[in-house]
Design a protein around this motif. Structure first.
Motif: not given
Ligand SMILES: [Zn+2]
Length: 311
Positions: A19, A21, A24, A280
């Motif tokens: 990930c 995003c 993260c 997350n």
């Molecule tokens: Zn993430």
């Protein structure tokens, strides 16, 4: 009685391996004010030198190595870990059992349906039955308190389903109330040989899609509430590729919005309120975010790995 939060993230941890995003990505490049987190895991000790686990997270090996109280002593092969309590058969809550297979004897406490799913349907868990007495499975009763490792437990059946790897036909043979339980934990006065009438209670509810009036009433009287902090908003998971369900449809009450946990628990005065099982993508992981400030101003804390509580 000591309770340690060894892991505070939802499945995948923070950051998650696949990930990038905003959270993260920013944690990795050092621009986010916040800390990495392993997947949700608790340990408690009510008897000196003995520890028990609540959940068996996929990060358990790292979590044990990060916690000196859980290290073996006396120069040989042993462990202070005696018991493991499982609230469901979800992979994030059971995979760690496989990491405890190194010829160590311990007890696993689960509802009868969760025990059957793991021991009868999944031969991988045979690694826990390589010698007589390796793992002793104990059924969790839904209608009466039970004791584990010097603590008194009460199961709270929650609306929820068995994991997707349990076939539809198998599910018809299982008790749906066994699928997901919350847990009330307090020091066992018998084990501690005290008649303390002011017994303190911790509620562990990392996955709750809706809160009944009965549950709300129960939580009014507890002292520490570890509650589902998975998603900030109901539509947050819809922005994750591959997920087509809302937070509530996934069994996680969002923090914000009408009927969200911030609103629902605003009148809860007694317990110390702590969000755990934080995904997350949740903006509260960024301690400079508006959402983090809103949570703190509403009287909540955000669990982090290594947090210690006393009951
Ligand atoms: Zn993430």
């Amino acid at each position: 009685m000591r309770v340690k939060i060894l892991g505070s993230a939802a499945g995948g941890g923070f950051p998650q391996w696949n990930c990038a995003c905003t959270n993260c990505h920013r944690l990795r490049d050092g621009s986010l004010l916040g800390t990495s987190r392993t997947q949700t895991q608790l340990a408690w000790s009510a008897v000196p030198g003995q520890w028990s686990l609540l959940n068996a997270s996929p990060d358990l090996r790292t979590q044990i190595e990060s916690t000196s109280e859980l290290w073996p002593r006396d120069g040989g092969r042993e462990s202070p870990i005696r018991d493991v309590v499982l609230p469901s058969a979800e992979l994030d809550q059971v995979l760690g059992l496989l990491l405890l297979r190194e010829f160590h004897s311990f007890r696993v406490h689960a509802t009868p349906s969760v025990r059957k799913v793991l021991t009868e349907d999944n031969s991988l868990f045979d690694v826990l039955a390589r010698f007589s007495g390796q793992v002793n499975w104990q059924d969790i009763p839904l209608n009466q308190p039970f004791s584990v490792g010097g603590a008194r437990f009460e199961a709270l059946p929650l609306p929820g389903s068995f994991p997707g790897f349990v076939s539809a036909s198998r599910q018809t043979e299982l008790n749906p109330q066994d699928a997901v339980i919350g847990l009330l934990i307090s020091p066992d006065s018998r084990a501690n040989s005290s008649e303390d009438s002011s017994q303190r209670t911790l509620a562990f509810l990392p996955g709750v899609g809706c809160v009944s009036d009965t549950l709300l009433g129960t939580l009014q009287n507890c002292d520490i509430l570890l509650f589902d902090g998975t998603f900030w908003s109901d539509d947050e998971p819809l922005r994750i590729p591959g997920i087509t369900r809302t937070a509530r449809q996934m069994g996680h009450l969002p923090l914000s919005g009408p009927g969200g946990s911030l609103e629902l628990f605003a009148t809860l005065r007694r317990p110390r309120k702590i969000f755990i099982h934080i995904n997350n993508t949740n903006p509260i992981l960024d301690e400079e975010s508006t959402e983090y400030r809103m949570v703190r101003e509403a009287g909540w804390e955000v669990a982090h790995d290594g947090m210690e509580l006393t009951l």
